[in-house]
Design a protein around this motif. Structure first.
Motif, PDB file in Angstrom:
ATOM      1  N   PRO A  18       0.783  -1.308  -0.162  1.00 22.76           N
ATOM      2  CA  PRO A  18       0.055   0.022  -0.035  1.00 22.76           C
ATOM      3  C   PRO A  18       0.826   1.361  -0.031  1.00 22.76           C
ATOM      4  N   ILE A  19       0.133   2.392  -0.414  1.00 26.36           N
ATOM      5  CA  ILE A  19       0.902   3.717  -0.412  1.00 26.36           C
ATOM      6  C   ILE A  19       0.303   4.687   0.775  1.00 26.36           C
ATOM      7  N   GLY A  20      -0.416   3.933   1.588  1.00 25.50           N
ATOM      8  CA  GLY A  20      -1.242   4.856   2.654  1.00 25.50           C
ATOM      9  C   GLY A  20      -2.247   3.532   3.180  1.00 25.50           C
ATOM     10  N   GLY A  92       4.223   1.200  -2.272  1.00 27.81           N
ATOM     11  CA  GLY A  92       3.730   1.384  -3.671  1.00 27.81           C
ATOM     12  C   GLY A  92       4.573  -0.139  -4.454  1.00 27.81           C
ATOM     13  N   THR A  93       4.681   0.090  -5.613  1.00 28.95           N
ATOM     14  CA  THR A  93       5.192  -0.920  -6.526  1.00 28.95           C
ATOM     15  C   THR A  93       7.094  -0.909  -6.645  1.00 28.95           C
ATOM     16  N   PRO A  94       7.776  -1.862  -6.186  1.00 30.34           N
ATOM     17  CA  PRO A  94       9.186  -1.639  -6.307  1.00 30.34           C
ATOM     18  C   PRO A  94       9.590  -1.450  -7.724  1.00 30.34           C
ATOM     19  N   ALA A  95      10.856  -0.566  -7.770  1.00 28.72           N
ATOM     20  CA  ALA A  95      11.289  -0.175  -9.023  1.00 28.72           C
ATOM     21  C   ALA A  95      10.771   0.938  -9.785  1.00 28.72           C
ATOM     22  N   ILE A  96       9.672   1.295  -9.105  1.00 25.29           N
ATOM     23  CA  ILE A  96       9.037   2.666  -9.378  1.00 25.29           C
ATOM     24  C   ILE A  96       9.621   3.819  -8.863  1.00 25.29           C
ATOM     25  N   SER A  97      10.395   4.383  -9.011  1.00 24.47           N
ATOM     26  CA  SER A  97      11.377   5.348  -8.467  1.00 24.47           C
ATOM     27  C   SER A  97      11.659   4.953  -7.195  1.00 24.47           C
ATOM     28  N   ASP A  98      11.983   3.526  -6.837  1.00 25.39           N
ATOM     29  CA  ASP A  98      12.329   3.038  -5.964  1.00 25.39           C
ATOM     30  C   ASP A  98      13.446   2.035  -6.169  1.00 25.39           C
ATOM     31  N   PRO A  99      14.232   1.239  -5.257  1.00 28.09           N
ATOM     32  CA  PRO A  99      15.181   0.276  -5.491  1.00 28.09           C
ATOM     33  C   PRO A  99      14.223  -1.078  -6.258  1.00 28.09           C
ATOM     34  N   ALA A 120      -0.641  -1.264  -5.566  1.00 23.20           N
ATOM     35  CA  ALA A 120      -0.945   0.154  -5.466  1.00 23.20           C
ATOM     36  C   ALA A 120       0.338   0.947  -6.200  1.00 23.20           C
ATOM     37  N   SER A 121       0.289   1.890  -6.608  1.00 20.85           N
ATOM     38  CA  SER A 121       1.388   2.794  -7.063  1.00 20.85           C
ATOM     39  C   SER A 121       0.929   4.372  -7.008  1.00 20.85           C
ATOM     40  N   ALA A 122       1.457   5.190  -6.446  1.00 21.09           N
ATOM     41  CA  ALA A 122       0.996   6.283  -6.514  1.00 21.09           C
ATOM     42  C   ALA A 122       0.849   7.121  -8.011  1.00 21.09           C
ATOM     43  N   LEU A 123       1.727   6.437  -8.849  1.00 16.30           N
ATOM     44  CA  LEU A 123       1.474   6.862 -10.469  1.00 16.30           C
ATOM     45  C   LEU A 123       0.238   6.461 -11.029  1.00 16.30           C
ATOM     46  N   LEU A 166       5.122  13.688 -12.408  1.00 19.28           N
ATOM     47  CA  LEU A 166       6.278  13.805 -11.429  1.00 19.28           C
ATOM     48  C   LEU A 166       5.874  13.436  -9.995  1.00 19.28           C
ATOM     49  N   TYR A 167       6.940  12.808  -9.455  1.00 20.47           N
ATOM     50  CA  TYR A 167       6.973  12.634  -7.932  1.00 20.47           C
ATOM     51  C   TYR A 167       7.557  13.704  -7.277  1.00 20.47           C
ATOM     52  N   GLU A 168       7.059  14.334  -5.981  1.00 23.09           N
ATOM     53  CA  GLU A 168       7.706  15.190  -5.108  1.00 23.09           C
ATOM     54  C   GLU A 168       7.501  15.098  -3.763  1.00 23.09           C
ATOM     55  N   SER A 169       8.612  15.536  -2.989  1.00 22.73           N
ATOM     56  CA  SER A 169       8.444  15.415  -1.679  1.00 22.73           C
ATOM     57  C   SER A 169       7.756  16.626  -1.074  1.00 22.73           C
ATOM     58  N   GLU A 194      -1.302  12.890  -0.585  1.00 25.73           N
ATOM     59  CA  GLU A 194      -1.670  11.949   0.293  1.00 25.73           C
ATOM     60  C   GLU A 194      -2.595  11.202  -0.109  1.00 25.73           C
ATOM     61  N   LEU A 195      -2.369  10.275  -1.130  1.00 29.19           N
ATOM     62  CA  LEU A 195      -3.221   9.539  -1.906  1.00 29.19           C
ATOM     63  C   LEU A 195      -3.607   8.324  -0.936  1.00 29.19           C
ATOM     64  N   THR A 196      -4.895   7.889  -0.753  1.00 23.73           N
ATOM     65  CA  THR A 196      -5.414   6.814  -0.024  1.00 23.73           C
ATOM     66  C   THR A 196      -5.350   7.054   1.217  1.00 23.73           C
ATOM     67  N   GLY A 221       2.833  15.880   3.707  1.00 21.45           N
ATOM     68  CA  GLY A 221       2.578  14.454   2.879  1.00 21.45           C
ATOM     69  C   GLY A 221       3.194  14.291   1.322  1.00 21.45           C
ATOM     70  N   GLU A 222       3.164  13.201   0.872  1.00 20.14           N
ATOM     71  CA  GLU A 222       3.792  13.121  -0.374  1.00 20.14           C
ATOM     72  C   GLU A 222       2.699  13.544  -1.583  1.00 20.14           C
ATOM     73  N   SER A 223       3.472  14.072  -2.650  1.00 22.50           N
ATOM     74  CA  SER A 223       2.682  14.362  -3.911  1.00 22.50           C
ATOM     75  C   SER A 223       2.908  13.806  -5.161  1.00 22.50           C
ATOM     76  N   VAL A 224       2.020  14.009  -5.827  1.00 22.23           N
ATOM     77  CA  VAL A 224       2.159  13.469  -7.321  1.00 22.23           C
ATOM     78  C   VAL A 224       1.713  14.958  -8.243  1.00 22.23           C
TER      79      VAL A 224
HETATM   80  N1  SAM Z   1       7.216   3.059  -5.502  1.00 20.47           N
HETATM   81  C1  SAM Z   1       6.295   3.904  -5.233  1.00 20.47           C
HETATM   82  C2  SAM Z   1       5.063   3.927  -6.187  1.00 20.47           C
HETATM   83  O1  SAM Z   1       5.068   2.782  -6.620  1.00 20.47           O
HETATM   84  O2  SAM Z   1       4.274   4.828  -6.428  1.00 20.47           O
HETATM   85  C3  SAM Z   1       7.039   5.323  -5.368  1.00 20.47           C
HETATM   86  C4  SAM Z   1       8.088   5.588  -4.449  1.00 20.47           C
HETATM   87  S1  SAM Z   1       8.942   7.071  -4.294  1.00 20.47           S
HETATM   88  C5  SAM Z   1      10.385   6.699  -3.417  1.00 20.47           C
HETATM   89  C6  SAM Z   1       8.062   8.087  -3.129  1.00 20.47           C
HETATM   90  C7  SAM Z   1       7.089   9.169  -4.078  1.00 20.47           C
HETATM   91  O3  SAM Z   1       6.043   8.715  -4.588  1.00 20.47           O
HETATM   92  C8  SAM Z   1       6.533  10.275  -3.070  1.00 20.47           C
HETATM   93  O4  SAM Z   1       7.709  11.385  -3.105  1.00 20.47           O
HETATM   94  C9  SAM Z   1       5.281  10.797  -3.930  1.00 20.47           C
HETATM   95  O5  SAM Z   1       5.781  11.586  -4.906  1.00 20.47           O
HETATM   96  C10 SAM Z   1       4.810   9.672  -4.452  1.00 20.47           C
HETATM   97  N2  SAM Z   1       3.960   8.750  -3.193  1.00 20.47           N
HETATM   98  C11 SAM Z   1       4.083   7.742  -2.827  1.00 20.47           C
HETATM   99  N3  SAM Z   1       2.976   7.521  -2.004  1.00 20.47           N
HETATM  100  C12 SAM Z   1       2.016   8.742  -2.188  1.00 20.47           C
HETATM  101  C13 SAM Z   1       0.944   8.922  -1.673  1.00 20.47           C
HETATM  102  N4  SAM Z   1       0.248   8.385  -1.003  1.00 20.47           N
HETATM  103  N5  SAM Z   1       0.443  10.245  -2.165  1.00 20.47           N
HETATM  104  C14 SAM Z   1       0.932  10.905  -3.243  1.00 20.47           C
HETATM  105  N6  SAM Z   1       2.039  10.556  -3.580  1.00 20.47           N
HETATM  106  C15 SAM Z   1       2.878   9.688  -3.155  1.00 20.47           C
END
Ligand code: SAM
Length: 285
Positions: A18-20, A92-99, A120-123, A166-169, A194-196, A221-224
């Motif tokens: 999960p992403i949240g 979220g999903t490994p290897a999507i902006s992750d190791p 789940a993936s934020a993308l 784009l992903y951003e912190s 803050e998806l989900t 929270g995290e953003s897309v």
């Molecule tokens: N592998 C993950 C995926 O499948 O989404 C992404 C990992 S990457 C290190 C983390 C970034 O994903 C965050 O900085 C943000 O841009 C995005 N992200 C992850 N969780 C999120 C959420 N709940 N809401 C919005 N963006 C999120």
């Protein structure tokens, strides 16, 4: 003669978490996390919390960006010895902006079965709830953290014909929006934060509108961020000189970028265009 039997290879499972919202984990992911011999996790403490929540006690090893090469060797050895391994990231999903990509690539090279467990993936959560793309999009993950490099990356995207994801912190998201507005101009854009999660926040607006909503606020929270393609301006100009002047006056391209672009678009030598651009760049024409 003794013949040594080679152990059957294990399988590398790429498991989305999960992403949240913890309810977003799939039944198949839970079963696989229970059944594999070992879970390779980006941060074992983080994944331990997820496993505890679901009463899973599979042993963990760490697999994180700085040690991807080294950890991949260890994981490949284990797979070759017949162990089944689940790969997870923090969210979220490994290897999507992750190791993950390094070990997956090595597994393919070594004919080790790789099985994806999608989830789940934020993308996908962001693009599917944006309404900005019903076909293609360009996913770039994080742009460079340094301002100069980020602005250069945005400049290279001016002509992109697809929505850019784009992903951003939380720390940098306002800077990203500011630079994007300045370089790409006014465009429709989407901000999924803050998806989900409890304070999930989806904003469909323009780059300028999004910036206005966060002025003076602390972003949590995290953003897309998804940015729509720009309106295509009719490029006017017949001669190389006119085209150089058009780009000088209507784009963020540098002299070097323009020379590169025109030499490739028109099939003329880059140094020839560069020399011409050099004289026109600072002229009042
Ligand atoms: N592998 C993950 C995926 O499948 O989404 C992404 C990992 S990457 C290190 C983390 C970034 O994903 C965050 O900085 C943000 O841009 C995005 N992200 C992850 N969780 C999120 C959420 N709940 N809401 C919005 N963006 C999120």
């Amino acid at each position: 003669m003794h013949s040594q039997t080679k152990p059957t290879m294990g399988t590398l499972y790429i498991i989305a978490t999960p992403i949240g919202n913890l309810e977003d984990i799939s039944i198949r992911a839970l079963n696989t996390l229970k059944e594999v011999d070992i879970i390779a996790a980006e941060d074992t403490r983080h994944t331990k919390k997820l496993l505890n929540h679901f009463g899973i006690h599979t042993p963990l090893i760490s697999y994180y960006r700085e040690k991807e090469e080294q950890r991949s060797d260890e994981i490949i050895n284990r797979l070759q010895e017949g162990q089944n391994i689940g790969l997870v990231s923090d969210a979220g999903t490994p290897a999507i902006s992750d190791p993950g990509a390094v070990v997956v690539h090595r597994a393919h090279q070594n004919d080790i079965p790789v099985v994806p467990l999608p989830g789940a993936s934020a993308l996908t959560a962001a693009i599917s709830s944006s309404g900005l793309s019903d076909s293609g999009f360009l996913f770039l993950g994080f742009l460079p953290a340094k301002k100069g490099q980020r602005r250069k990356a945005l400049t290279a995207l001016i002509d992109c014909e697809y929505p850019i994801v784009l992903y951003e912190s939380p720390r940098r998201v306002i800077n990203l929006l500011e630079d994007a507005l300045e370089i790409l101009g006014q465009r429709p854009a989407f901000w999924a934060r803050e998806l989900t999660k409890k304070f999930e926040d989806l904003k469909n607006d323009t780059l300028e509108g999004l910036l206005k909503t966060c002025q003076g606020k602390t972003i949590r929270g995290e953003s897309v961020i998804i940015i729509s393609p720009g309106e295509r301006e009719e490029i006017t100009g017949q001669t190389i000189e006119e085209l150089i002047i058009w780009y000088r006056d209507n784009s963020e391209f540098s002299l070097k970028d323009v020379s590169k672009k025109l030499s490739s678009d028109l099939g003329v030598s880059r140094s020839q265009v560069y020399q011409l651009a050099l004289t026109l760049w600072t002229s009042n024409t």
